[in-house]
Design a protein around this motif. Structure first.
Motif, short mmCIF file in Angstrom:
data_model
loop_
_atom_site.label_atom_id
_atom_site.label_comp_id
_atom_site.label_asym_id
_atom_site.label_seq_id
_atom_site.Cartn_x
_atom_site.Cartn_y
_atom_site.Cartn_z
N ALA A 9 -4.50 -6.73 -0.65
CA ALA A 9 -5.69 -6.27 0.04
C ALA A 9 -6.89 -6.49 -0.51
N ARG A 10 -6.94 -6.85 -1.80
CA ARG A 10 -8.29 -7.36 -2.31
C ARG A 10 -8.56 -8.78 -1.81
N ARG A 56 3.97 -2.34 -4.85
CA ARG A 56 2.63 -1.65 -4.98
C ARG A 56 1.61 -2.61 -5.43
N ALA A 57 2.06 -3.23 -6.60
CA ALA A 57 1.21 -4.25 -7.25
C ALA A 57 0.64 -5.48 -6.27
N LYS A 81 -2.29 -8.71 -13.29
CA LYS A 81 -1.94 -7.66 -12.44
C LYS A 81 -0.92 -7.95 -11.51
N CYS A 82 -1.08 -8.98 -10.83
CA CYS A 82 -0.15 -9.32 -9.54
C CYS A 82 1.13 -10.14 -9.99
N CYS A 121 0.43 -7.90 4.68
CA CYS A 121 0.73 -7.88 3.23
C CYS A 121 1.98 -7.00 3.03
N THR A 136 -1.65 -4.20 -3.67
CA THR A 136 -3.24 -3.89 -4.16
C THR A 136 -3.83 -5.36 -4.29
N CYS A 137 -3.12 -6.40 -4.56
CA CYS A 137 -3.81 -7.63 -4.96
C CYS A 137 -4.05 -8.24 -3.74
#
Length: 101
Positions: A69-70, A62-63, A99-100, A43, A66-67
């Motif tokens: 990782a999910r 950062r965003a 969000k991403c 990532c 997070t995306c």
């Protein structure tokens, strides 16, 4: 005697069919296991590439992290290409915005 032969033949056919069903079930389970385990990607490097032209690179990374990782994927390029990673594109904030990056 003829009844006994028919009984033995039907028993053997039943066992053969049962064996074929078990083999098919194992093949289906193994193929589902391969499909359900998502590939792990790096990532950090994927988000570095995605956010290299961003005006706010730290926020973008950062965003994106997070995306990633999910979803275990990051769309190629620096913007757009959301069709390559539908999970990444579907994540939204509480306000309904994407969000991403």
């Amino acid at each position: 005697m003829a009844i006994a032969k028919k009984l033995v033949a039907s028993l053997l056919i039943s066992l053969l069919v049962l064996q074929m069903v078990e083999a098919d079930d194992q093949m289906v389970k193994s193929s589902l296991a391969k499909k359900s385990s998502p590939k792990k990607i790096e990532c950090g490097s994927a988000c570095d590439a995605r956010c290299q032209l961003s005006s706010r690179p730290r926020l973008c990374k950062r965003a994106c992290g997070t995306c990633c990782a999910r979803c275990s994927c990051v769309p190629p390029g620096t913007a757009g290409n959301y069709d390559a990673c539908p999970c990444y594109a579907s994540l939204t904030t509480h306000g309904g915005r994407r969000k991403c990056p």
